[in-house]
Design a protein around this motif. Structure first.
Motif, PDB file in Angstrom:
ATOM      1  N   THR A 270       0.824  -1.197   0.000  1.00 18.66           N
ATOM      2  CA  THR A 270       0.000   0.000   0.000  1.00 18.66           C
ATOM      3  C   THR A 270       0.864   1.257   0.000  1.00 18.66           C
ATOM      4  O   THR A 270       1.865   1.332   0.708  1.00 18.66           O
ATOM      5  CB  THR A 270      -0.907   0.010   1.248  1.00 18.66           C
ATOM      6  OG1 THR A 270      -1.677  -1.183   1.270  1.00 18.66           O
ATOM      7  CG2 THR A 270      -1.828   1.214   1.236  1.00 18.66           C
ATOM      8  N   LYS A 271       0.458   2.241  -0.788  1.00 13.01           N
ATOM      9  CA  LYS A 271       1.177   3.517  -0.752  1.00 13.01           C
ATOM     10  C   LYS A 271       1.048   4.132   0.632  1.00 13.01           C
ATOM     11  O   LYS A 271      -0.029   4.100   1.235  1.00 13.01           O
ATOM     12  CB  LYS A 271       0.583   4.472  -1.783  1.00 13.01           C
ATOM     13  CG  LYS A 271       0.996   4.221  -3.219  1.00 13.01           C
ATOM     14  CD  LYS A 271       0.513   5.358  -4.107  1.00 13.01           C
ATOM     15  CE  LYS A 271       1.071   5.211  -5.517  1.00 13.01           C
ATOM     16  NZ  LYS A 271       0.742   6.367  -6.364  1.00 13.01           N
ATOM     17  N   PRO A 272       2.129   4.737   1.124  1.00 10.75           N
ATOM     18  CA  PRO A 272       2.016   5.392   2.426  1.00 10.75           C
ATOM     19  C   PRO A 272       1.100   6.609   2.354  1.00 10.75           C
ATOM     20  O   PRO A 272       0.960   7.245   1.311  1.00 10.75           O
ATOM     21  CB  PRO A 272       3.457   5.809   2.746  1.00 10.75           C
ATOM     22  CG  PRO A 272       4.170   5.812   1.447  1.00 10.75           C
ATOM     23  CD  PRO A 272       3.498   4.797   0.589  1.00 10.75           C
TER      24      PRO A 272
ATOM     25  N   PHE B 294      -1.794   9.387  -3.914  1.00  9.21           N
ATOM     26  CA  PHE B 294      -1.555   9.293  -2.472  1.00  9.21           C
ATOM     27  C   PHE B 294      -2.741   9.842  -1.689  1.00  9.21           C
ATOM     28  O   PHE B 294      -3.401  10.800  -2.111  1.00  9.21           O
ATOM     29  CB  PHE B 294      -0.304  10.087  -2.079  1.00  9.21           C
ATOM     30  CG  PHE B 294       0.979   9.497  -2.572  1.00  9.21           C
ATOM     31  CD1 PHE B 294       1.619   8.490  -1.857  1.00  9.21           C
ATOM     32  CD2 PHE B 294       1.554   9.948  -3.756  1.00  9.21           C
ATOM     33  CE1 PHE B 294       2.807   7.946  -2.319  1.00  9.21           C
ATOM     34  CE2 PHE B 294       2.745   9.405  -4.222  1.00  9.21           C
ATOM     35  CZ  PHE B 294       3.372   8.402  -3.502  1.00  9.21           C
ATOM     36  N   THR B 295      -2.981   9.227  -0.543  1.00  8.83           N
ATOM     37  CA  THR B 295      -3.883   9.824   0.443  1.00  8.83           C
ATOM     38  C   THR B 295      -3.086  10.863   1.204  1.00  8.83           C
ATOM     39  O   THR B 295      -2.007  10.577   1.719  1.00  8.83           O
ATOM     40  CB  THR B 295      -4.417   8.764   1.413  1.00  8.83           C
ATOM     41  OG1 THR B 295      -5.186   7.806   0.679  1.00  8.83           O
ATOM     42  CG2 THR B 295      -5.297   9.402   2.482  1.00  8.83           C
ATOM     43  N   VAL B 296      -3.624  12.088   1.262  1.00  5.90           N
ATOM     44  CA  VAL B 296      -2.920  13.206   1.883  1.00  5.90           C
ATOM     45  C   VAL B 296      -3.816  13.843   2.940  1.00  5.90           C
ATOM     46  O   VAL B 296      -5.007  14.069   2.707  1.00  5.90           O
ATOM     47  CB  VAL B 296      -2.523  14.270   0.826  1.00  5.90           C
ATOM     48  CG1 VAL B 296      -1.783  15.433   1.484  1.00  5.90           C
ATOM     49  CG2 VAL B 296      -1.677  13.653  -0.276  1.00  5.90           C
ATOM     50  N   PHE B 297      -3.228  14.128   4.089  1.00  9.39           N
ATOM     51  CA  PHE B 297      -3.925  14.872   5.138  1.00  9.39           C
ATOM     52  C   PHE B 297      -3.104  16.102   5.515  1.00  9.39           C
ATOM     53  O   PHE B 297      -1.870  16.050   5.536  1.00  9.39           O
ATOM     54  CB  PHE B 297      -4.125  14.016   6.390  1.00  9.39           C
ATOM     55  CG  PHE B 297      -5.113  12.894   6.236  1.00  9.39           C
ATOM     56  CD1 PHE B 297      -6.471  13.155   6.072  1.00  9.39           C
ATOM     57  CD2 PHE B 297      -4.697  11.573   6.269  1.00  9.39           C
ATOM     58  CE1 PHE B 297      -7.381  12.121   5.934  1.00  9.39           C
ATOM     59  CE2 PHE B 297      -5.601  10.527   6.136  1.00  9.39           C
ATOM     60  CZ  PHE B 297      -6.951  10.807   5.964  1.00  9.39           C
ATOM     61  N   THR B 298      -3.796  17.190   5.838  1.00 15.50           N
ATOM     62  CA  THR B 298      -3.135  18.396   6.347  1.00 15.50           C
ATOM     63  C   THR B 298      -3.822  18.791   7.652  1.00 15.50           C
ATOM     64  O   THR B 298      -4.598  19.739   7.690  1.00 15.50           O
ATOM     65  CB  THR B 298      -3.195  19.551   5.332  1.00 15.50           C
ATOM     66  OG1 THR B 298      -4.561  19.842   5.024  1.00 15.50           O
ATOM     67  CG2 THR B 298      -2.468  19.199   4.053  1.00 15.50           C
TER      68      THR B 298
ATOM     69  N   THR C 242      -5.133   7.407  10.074  1.00 13.31           N
ATOM     70  CA  THR C 242      -4.356   6.741   9.036  1.00 13.31           C
ATOM     71  C   THR C 242      -4.276   5.250   9.321  1.00 13.31           C
ATOM     72  O   THR C 242      -4.379   4.812  10.461  1.00 13.31           O
ATOM     73  CB  THR C 242      -2.926   7.302   8.928  1.00 13.31           C
ATOM     74  OG1 THR C 242      -2.175   6.931  10.101  1.00 13.31           O
ATOM     75  CG2 THR C 242      -2.940   8.817   8.790  1.00 13.31           C
ATOM     76  N   THR C 243      -4.105   4.490   8.238  1.00 11.34           N
ATOM     77  CA  THR C 243      -3.815   3.065   8.356  1.00 11.34           C
ATOM     78  C   THR C 243      -2.619   2.783   7.466  1.00 11.34           C
ATOM     79  O   THR C 243      -2.472   3.375   6.399  1.00 11.34           O
ATOM     80  CB  THR C 243      -4.997   2.199   7.912  1.00 11.34           C
ATOM     81  OG1 THR C 243      -5.371   2.549   6.569  1.00 11.34           O
ATOM     82  CG2 THR C 243      -6.195   2.398   8.833  1.00 11.34           C
ATOM     83  N   GLY C 244      -1.761   1.881   7.904  1.00 12.92           N
ATOM     84  CA  GLY C 244      -0.581   1.568   7.121  1.00 12.92           C
ATOM     85  C   GLY C 244       0.514   2.600   7.312  1.00 12.92           C
ATOM     86  O   GLY C 244       0.434   3.485   8.169  1.00 12.92           O
ATOM     87  N   PRO C 245       1.555   2.506   6.483  1.00 14.84           N
ATOM     88  CA  PRO C 245       2.718   3.383   6.651  1.00 14.84           C
ATOM     89  C   PRO C 245       2.392   4.847   6.381  1.00 14.84           C
ATOM     90  O   PRO C 245       1.516   5.176   5.582  1.00 14.84           O
ATOM     91  CB  PRO C 245       3.728   2.843   5.636  1.00 14.84           C
ATOM     92  CG  PRO C 245       2.905   2.104   4.625  1.00 14.84           C
ATOM     93  CD  PRO C 245       1.733   1.550   5.371  1.00 14.84           C
TER      94      PRO C 245
ATOM     95  N   VAL D 248      11.133   4.093   1.858  1.00 20.98           N
ATOM     96  CA  VAL D 248      10.429   3.239   2.819  1.00 20.98           C
ATOM     97  C   VAL D 248       9.632   2.143   2.113  1.00 20.98           C
ATOM     98  O   VAL D 248       9.131   1.218   2.751  1.00 20.98           O
ATOM     99  CB  VAL D 248       9.513   4.063   3.753  1.00 20.98           C
ATOM    100  CG1 VAL D 248      10.322   5.098   4.489  1.00 20.98           C
ATOM    101  CG2 VAL D 248       8.367   4.712   2.987  1.00 20.98           C
ATOM    102  N   GLY D 249       9.518   2.266   0.783  1.00 22.70           N
ATOM    103  CA  GLY D 249       8.840   1.221   0.013  1.00 22.70           C
ATOM    104  C   GLY D 249       7.363   1.480  -0.138  1.00 22.70           C
ATOM    105  O   GLY D 249       6.664   1.754   0.838  1.00 22.70           O
ATOM    106  N   GLU D 250       6.889   1.473  -1.386  1.00 20.55           N
ATOM    107  CA  GLU D 250       5.457   1.653  -1.622  1.00 20.55           C
ATOM    108  C   GLU D 250       4.704   0.345  -1.375  1.00 20.55           C
ATOM    109  O   GLU D 250       5.226  -0.723  -1.643  1.00 20.55           O
ATOM    110  CB  GLU D 250       5.236   2.111  -3.071  1.00 20.55           C
ATOM    111  CG  GLU D 250       5.680   3.554  -3.277  1.00 20.55           C
ATOM    112  CD  GLU D 250       5.120   4.138  -4.547  1.00 20.55           C
ATOM    113  OE1 GLU D 250       4.237   3.511  -5.162  1.00 20.55           O
ATOM    114  OE2 GLU D 250       5.563   5.218  -4.945  1.00 20.55           O
TER     115      GLU D 250
END
Length: 242
Positions: free
Chosen positions: A2-4, A31-35, A58-61, A240-242
């Motif tokens: 999963t994409k971070p 990408f999922t982005v939060f601000t 968030t879930t995952g990296p 960190v790896g997608e």
């Protein structure tokens, strides 16, 4: 894999919209982005607030990104919540344990390192403030000359009108143990930054072992030169790896 998720933490005198150019491009790339809001009222609580947000939303990296004072916040938040894998600092503070924003700026040549802070800041009281504390706003001249000097005048005027204040107490609070000691980090250094001078940024980034990128930008280089910030975030994602 999963994409971070990318979590972008704004600094003082700003809000999540300061990340618009960066966030829009990252969203286009899937990408999922939060601000999330940075409370700007105290370093420990601000870091705990961001960590709580990361843990619950968030879930995952996660790649955690901080601008200016937001760098001090992610330094504290990075190991407190969620699966944070990397830190990215943009024109940011990267404090070590015991350091404060003001102590880092002392003797640096920063436009904010002046004998009388009211020369560059407007200080006002706020409800419930501890004795001696106040909220600090940038004076218009400080925005025009030192904070966002490479933005068009219309954008600078919007910053002046919409800025969110930071308390003096947030700038004098000592940082805890830095997440950069256990997480890989990247740093974008604005070579025209007059708030955190580039030499100060480089020194902190080198101490953190960060991968450093330089950009000929002001303190808000992610607004004036978003491509460099996006590239640093993507480098962190790749590492960190997608």
């Amino acid at each position: 894999m999963t994409k971070p998720t990318i979590v972008l933490v704004h600094g003082a005198w700003a809000d999540g919209s300061s990340w618009n150019a960066v966030a829009t491009e990252l969203q286009k790339q899937g990408f999922t982005v939060f601000t999330p809001p940075n409370l700007l009222h105290g370093l420990a609580n601000d870091a705990a607030s961001v960590a709580s947000f990361v843990a619950q939303r968030t879930t995952g990296p996660v790649v955690l990104v901080g601008h200016s004072y937001g760098g001090a916040v992610i330094t504290g938040a990075g190991t407190q919540g969620g699966d944070v894998r990397a830190l990215v600092y943009v024109d940011a503070f990267i404090p070590d344990e015991g350091e404060t924003v003001f102590s880092i700026l002392g003797g640096s040549g920063s436009a904010l390192d002046v004998p009388d802070p009211t020369a560059v800041l407007d200080l006002i009281g706020y409800p419930g403030a501890p004795e001696g504390d106040a909220e600090a706003y940038l004076k218009p001249a400080t925005v025009h000359e030192s904070f966002a000097q490479d933005l068009p005048e219309a954008d600078r005027l919007l910053i002046i009108a919409s800025q969110r204040p930071i308390t003096l107490g947030a700038n004098t609070a000592a940082a805890g143990e830095g997440a950069w000691k256990t997480l890989p980090s990247w740093a974008v250094v604005g070579t025209e930054d007059r708030v955190i001078p580039p030499a100060t940024q480089r020194s902190m980034a080198e101490r953190a072992g960060a991968t450093i990128t330089e950009v000929a930008g002001s303190h808000v280089s992610m607004v004036s030169h978003p491509a460099e910030t996006i590239a640093a975030i993507l480098a962190a994602v790749e590492a960190v790896g997608e």
